[in-house]
Design an enzyme around this catalytic site. Structure first.
Site, PDB file in Angstrom:
ATOM      1  N   GLY A   1     -42.352 -58.214  14.939  1.00  0.00           N
ATOM      2  CA  GLY A   1     -41.054 -58.861  15.021  1.00  0.00           C
ATOM      3  C   GLY A   1     -40.372 -58.583  16.350  1.00  0.00           C
TER       4      GLY A   1
ATOM      5  N   GLN B   1     -33.725 -57.185  20.552  1.00  0.00           N
ATOM      6  CA  GLN B   1     -34.150 -55.781  20.477  1.00  0.00           C
ATOM      7  C   GLN B   1     -32.957 -54.866  20.731  1.00  0.00           C
ATOM      8  OE1 GLN B   1     -36.848 -53.983  19.990  1.00  0.00           O
ATOM      9  NE2 GLN B   1     -38.629 -55.269  20.238  1.00  0.00           N
TER      10      GLN B   1
ATOM     11  N   LYS C   1     -40.889 -52.172  31.556  1.00  0.00           N
ATOM     12  CA  LYS C   1     -40.851 -50.879  30.858  1.00  0.00           C
ATOM     13  C   LYS C   1     -40.484 -51.176  29.401  1.00  0.00           C
ATOM     14  CE  LYS C   1     -37.594 -49.002  33.616  1.00  0.00           C
ATOM     15  NZ  LYS C   1     -36.737 -47.964  34.239  1.00  0.00           N
TER      16      LYS C   1
ATOM     17  N   GLU D   1     -37.209 -48.891  21.691  1.00  0.00           N
ATOM     18  CA  GLU D   1     -36.628 -47.643  21.216  1.00  0.00           C
ATOM     19  C   GLU D   1     -35.375 -47.255  21.991  1.00  0.00           C
ATOM     20  OE1 GLU D   1     -39.178 -45.556  19.168  1.00  0.00           O
ATOM     21  OE2 GLU D   1     -40.802 -46.956  19.535  1.00  0.00           O
TER      22      GLU D   1
END
Ligand SMILES: Cc1cc2nc3c(=O)[nH]c(=O)nc-3n(C[C@H](O)[C@H](O)[C@H](O)COP(=O)(O)OP(=O)(O)OC[C@H]3O[C@@H](n4cnc5c(N)ncnc54)[C@H](O)[C@@H]3O)c2cc1C
Ligand code: SF4
Lengths: 741, 334
Positions: A480, A641, A704, A708
């Site tokens: 996802g 994200q 990069k 997270e």
């Protein structure tokens, strides 16, 4: 942020399939003749199984098989991911009479329907010899180990630079210097992806006279580990196991290794001679897979009177299980956030009677940044300095741990741009000094975060068809995060062809060896691998190294039916042996310390909280986040994200906690109703922006990781904002209504 | 989940007969959002269910009458929450439904079944290994020495401290609602205030309904007071959560701002829908101010008993009443 010029179909290539329900997930597979399985689980938290009565379960009409440890002699452990094995834990249920945690599977029932299987599982009767257990960091019987001694590997050693203790001691007596000394608590939390853990296993004859082939369909971030792990567990060759996982319905680390149910389902399918499906129910997932362990973090931070940070000590107690040592690397990031010359980290592991905890989005970095960035805020308050200015004043281009340069670090720009977008200049420093029209107290908080820039060996294949269509495969997983979209965009842009001509495929061990997709290295490995493959393709097609390609004409000119090339990318400086690990389904990421440089992604978060009059509910109407993830490979999915990370950070700061009743062990609020994930109504405006400057060293594309780092620091910014609103410092998450009542 | 018999009779009389025929442990089934849920958890195991979800007699909603509002037990929460009369004249009723569960659940769930929903106590729902007097009478109460943050502070006993989780009944009890029931022994009308038991030494007995009694409808006497009303629900997140504390409040004010009528009921803090009559009395004849509102809140919580982790609920409920009275006062017709 890069402007959105791509046609809608490439903004998210699978959006239509998702909203129409056509996208297929692992356990959506329904092979003919499939049976259903359910687990019976332990109701005690520690001890021994003395008697298991499966008679009633087996006698239920429609039941085909009741698998218990007594029968499971063909099953061994798949080993622990961080101990050279494949599993989230080394402990494999149904291989013995040991009960290691409440909720541990003790039997697997296979039946015609899910209802019969579930009922039969409830009829399994167990008698236990119970032993007292320890479930929290403080519990009697919880055993603390120094990680660097318990796991003497360089990657788990404590981070040390300079003489932190000496400088701290000296600062404590130096006039004008400030020392912050505080302890921060973070609870256990669970990932709770929408897609549950589950497996569909089917066997077929290979037709070559050899052993049968096992096909495993499951949502996983690590098809390679499932393939090789199950093979190990069943004692068969890995090339007899195929793992198919086209789309993962959210993983967040919970699906990053071999799960205990996979081999059980495979054995059951072999025994009954039919495909078998098990979807582990939510309450069992809380106990049958990994979670974010509880931590306690002690920070000492010294600065001189001007705000120059002199020294820091960061000591972490992290929960682990009795049977495995799940290591922590919290100090890897807190030693790099600032240019602190004297730093000492200490990681301790505390053994408790739970399943082995594991990776949950920003597994260490989230709680580490909450602790450290709270301490930095405490420092700013103690110094009477603006928290943004304090952070800017302690920026660095050089990694204070290794002395190497950062390949790219635009953290200061993240802070400046974020402050500008947020309107930080209008902040009045005094806690409780800002009010909304309705009388709510307003608090503005800031925190930064970083996440190691890692890369993993990644295999890619590109196939050009005579029609001009291009198929691109990568040994990675779509969770996802938008990998397929980034793949399509990369190929289309490179060859100058329409995105509609590019077909992406991931998550299938029949095609390529698969590396674990985690640690935000998915895109940062997949895209460089595709770039290498595209270069090979251009050679094979005899077209120039750059510029648009008429694929159909080029294929025709070769006289071949199609042109297929493969390439493998490895992280900078990785030795060739990592390819062996890749092919063996073992993790082999490189970084963040690469030869000659160190790579991290960076982020700054600005959070507004409002605390309403009378009742004091804490709301988060507004967040501004600016990230440095190198080049932005796919603006739409990158934006999601980052927003998703912010949402989770808010949820982690104000909502989520896996509750433990020490009398029973396990987790008490083990359902989506009781485990309070933030809902839409909890989330206000989230304004995201990217530096979007390519990293010059990590890979050719300049990307990069982002997944997270998005979440790192959010909780700290929330807690700092609550402090600004109330004057009260909360060092334990989540911050609940009753805390500010 | 164990196998069970399922019947879907076409009328209320047939449903009553079917239930009697199916034996004493059979259950009516409406939306199933409580019953099926608890059956899947193994907490309830009726041998038979009699589906009343689609019975036309139970679907009637009439909010236009001069004397009373009528809600058929089978009306869906989602529909009643959007009733224009409720939205205008009884916001506390509409809000108590709209702030409950999720839109999907409200579309399935009925306003009759809602009254009979069971507690969300984790130890009750969790099954083994937790002792629970409500689930297994006499087995003990795991919550008493456990994680009781969500548990009740009013109406508790040494046997059970489980919170009555619903919202709708809290709003209804403040407006003197009654419930018409029909059973094997005929029809009767029960005041909502008399529908639920406190746990006492028998937490497994939750309502005063006799075996086989079907709720036909809920009736609420019309009142202009409810124009100035709200259902104020405070929870761990902004939607899709049960109340930590809630207050259904309604006030009527005279031209000088003095309270002429007040209704206060509490949710999330008590073992049953909790009418706070003493608190109401402190308000009538007084001007509605922050101080009088707070005093009413304190009166409402006067007998509260904190547990291990839920002591905050007392102050939270006081403030919830205070704030709910402010909202009600702003809406009140003077
Ligand atoms: C995740 C979740 C969140 C929720 N959140 C909330 C919330 O925030 N606030 C809230 O108030 N509620 C909440 N609920 C509860 C929900 O509102 C109730 O489950 C629902 O109202 C019950 O109605 P139903 O029609 O589905 O009843 P059913 O489940 O069908 O029945 C419930 C009980 O009532 C009996 N029954 C049903 N109809 C009749 C009748 N006419 N006569 C006699 N007996 C009858 C049944 O036998 C059964 O015992 C939540 C539920 C879930 C699952
Ligand atoms: S509070 Fe009531 S429902 Fe909860 S465990 Fe105790 S007896 Fe059971």
């Amino acid at each position: 942020m890069s402007t959105e010029t791509a046609p809608p179909s490439t903004v998210r290539v699978d959006a239509r399939d998702k909203v129409t329900g056509t996208l297929r997930y692992g356990t959506d597979r329904v092979p003919p003749g499939m049976l259903h399985a359910a687990l019976a689980v332990a109701t005690v938290a520690k001890g021994r199984l003395v008697h298991l009565d499966t008679e009633a379960a087996a006698a239920l009409p429609g039941v085909h098989l009741v698998l218990t440890h007594a029968d499971a002699d063909e099953l061994t452990s798949g080993g622990f991911l961080l101990g050279g094995g494949y599993g989230f834990q080394s402990f494999q249920p149904l291989t013995g009479d040991r009960i290691a945690y409440r909720g541990q599977p003790i039997a697997l029932v296979v039946a015609d329907t899910l209802h019969v299987a579930t009922e039969a599982a409830a009829l399994v009767r167990a008698e236990y010899e119970s032993e007292p257990g320890a479930f929290t960091l403080d519990a009697p019987g919880a055993e603390a180990l120094v990680q660097s001694e318990a796991i003497p590997l360089p990657m788990f050693a404590d981070v040390v630079a300079g003489d932190a203790d000496g400088v701290l001691a000296e600062a404590a007596t130096r006039p004008g210097a400030v020392v912050i000394d505080a302890v921060y608590d973070h609870p256990a939390q669970h990932q709770n992806p929408m897609e549950l853990i589950g497996t569909v296993a089917e066997w077929r004859s290979a037709g070559d006279g050899g052993a049968d082939i096992l096909t495993v369909h499951e949502g996983t971030q690590n098809a390679g580990a499932v393939q090789h792990g199950v093979a190990t567990q069943l004692g068969i060759d890995a090339d007899r196991v195929e793992v198919i996982s086209p789309s993962v319905g959210g993983g967040f680390g919970q699906k990053n290794s071999l799960q205990p149910q996979t081999a059980l389902v495979a054995i059951a399918a072999r025994r009954v001679g039919r495909p078998v499906k098990l979807v582990v129910p939510r309450t069992q997932v809380f106990h049958d897979s990994s979670f974010r362990p509880a931590t306690r973090q002690h920070i000492r931070l010294a600065a001189d009177g001007t705000g120059r940070m002199l020294a820091a000590v960061h000591e972490v107690d992290q929960q682990t299980s009795r049977h495995d040592l799940f290591p922590g690397t919290h100090t890897e990031i807190t030693s790099r956030l600032y240019g602190i010359p004297n730093y000492r980290g200490l990681q301790r592991l505390v053994r408790t009677d739970v399943q082995t905890p594991g990776y949950m989005r920003a597994p260490y970095e989230h709680s580490a940044a909450f602790a450290f960035e709270s301490a930095v805020d405490e420092l700013a308050v103690a110094l009477g300095q603006d928290p943004v200015e304090l952070r800017l004043a302690n920026d660095t281009d050089t990694d204070p741990v290794s002395g190497e340069p950062f390949s790219s670090r635009h953290l200061a720009e993240c802070l400046r741009r974020g402050a500008e977008r947020f309107g930080w200049a209008r902040r009045t420093p005094e806690p409780g000094s800002m009010r909304a029209d309705d009388g709510s107290r307003v608090g503005w908080g800031v925190a930064v975060g970083c996440y190691p820039g890692m890369a993993a060996p990644t295999a890619a294949r590109v196939c050009a068809e005579p029609s001009g269509a291009v198929r691109v495969e990568v040994g990675a997983h779509e969770m996802g995060q938008g990998l397929r979209t980034a793949m399509v965009r990369t190929v289309a842009a490179d060859l100058g062809i329409p995105a509609g001509d590019v077909t992406p495929a991931v998550g299938d061990t029949r095609a390529l060896p698969h590396h674990l997709t985690a640690g935000s290295w998915g895109t940062a490995g997949a895209l460089p691998a595709i770039a290498l493959a595209l270069a090979e393709l251009r050679t094979a097609l005899k077209v120039p190294e750059q510029g648009p390609v008429d694929v159909a004409a080029a294929v025709a000119a070769t006289g071949r039916d199609s042109v297929e090339v493969e390439a493998v990318y490895t992280a900078p400086g990785q030795p060739p042996q990592v390819l062996d690990r890749l092919r063996a389904g073992l993790p082999a990421p490189g970084g963040p310390e690469h030869p000659g440089f160190v790579t991290f992604s960076w982020v700054a978060h600005f959070v507004e909280v409002r605390i309403e009059p009378t009742i004091h509910r804490i709301r988060v109407p507004r967040v501004v986040s600016v990230a440095d993830c190198g080049r932005v490979a796919s603006p739409t999915t990158a934006g999601s994200q980052l927003r998703g990370g912010v949402v989770w950070g808010i949820s982690a700061a104000l909502r989520e906690s896996s509750e433990v009743d020490p009398r029973f062990g396990g987790f008490l609020n083990a359902s989506l109703e009781e485990y309070p994930i933030a809902v839409n109504a909890d989330i206000g405006e989230i304004d995201v922006d990217f530096i979007d400057t390519p990293d010059p060293m990590l890979n050719s594309l300049g990307v990069k990781g982002l997944g997270e780092v998005s979440m790192v620091g959010v909780a700290g910014a929330v807690a700092n904002a609550v402090h600004h609103a109330t004057g009260r410092r909360f060092r334990r998450l989540p911050i609940h209504l009753e805390d500010v009542l | 989940m164990r196998p069970f018999a399922y019947a879907a009779p076409a009328s209320v009389p047939e449903a009553l007969d079917a239930l009697v025929a199916a034996g004493p442990d059979a259950r009516f089934l409406a939306g199933g959002t409580t019953l099926y849920d608890l059956m899947k958890l193994g907490v309830e195991a009726p041998p038979a269910v009699v589906d009343v979800h689609r019975l036309p007699e139970l679907a009637v909603v009439d909010t236009a009458g001069p004397d009373e509002l009528v809600f058929g037990a089978g009306a869906r929460m989602a529909d009643v929450a959007e009733d224009p009369v409720l939205l205008r004249d009884y916001p506390m009723l509409a809000e108590s439904l709209a702030k409950a569960a999720s839109q999907q659940l409200r579309t399935m769930a009925t306003v009759g079944g809602n009254l009979l929903q069971r507690t969300r106590c984790s130890y009750f729902r969790g099954g083994a290994p937790f002792a629970c007097n409500k689930r297994e009478p006499g087995s003990g109460c795991s919550a008493l020495e456990g994680i009781d943050r969500a548990h009740a502070v009013l109406g508790t006993s040494d046997s059970c401290i489980a919170t009555y989780a619903g919202d709708w009944a809290v709003a209804l009890i403040a407006l003197d609602a009654v419930v018409d029931v029909l059973g094997p022994d005929g029809a009767r009308t029960v005041a909502l205030a008399d529908l639920h038991h406190e746990p006492g030494s028998h937490p497994e007995r939750e309502t005063t309904l006799a075996a086989g009694e079907l709720i036909l409808r809920i009736r609420v006497p019309t009142t202009r007071t409810a124009r100035g009303s709200t259902y104020h629900k405070i929870r761990d997140r902004e939607s899709y959560a049960f109340a930590l504390a809630s207050a259904a409040t309604a006030v009527a004010l005279d031209a000088d701002g003095v309270v002429t009528d007040a209704r206060i009921a509490l949710g999330g803090v008590a073992t049953r829908p909790w009418r706070a009559a003493a608190a109401e009395r402190t308000l009538v004849g007084a001007p509605l101010t922050v101080d009088t509102a707070r005093r009413a809140g304190e009166a409402a919580l006067a007998g509260a008993r904190p547990g291990r982790h839920n002591g905050f609920k007392i102050e939270l409920a006081v403030r919830t009443v205070t704030d709910a009275l402010r909202i009600a006062g702003e809406r009140a017709v003077q």
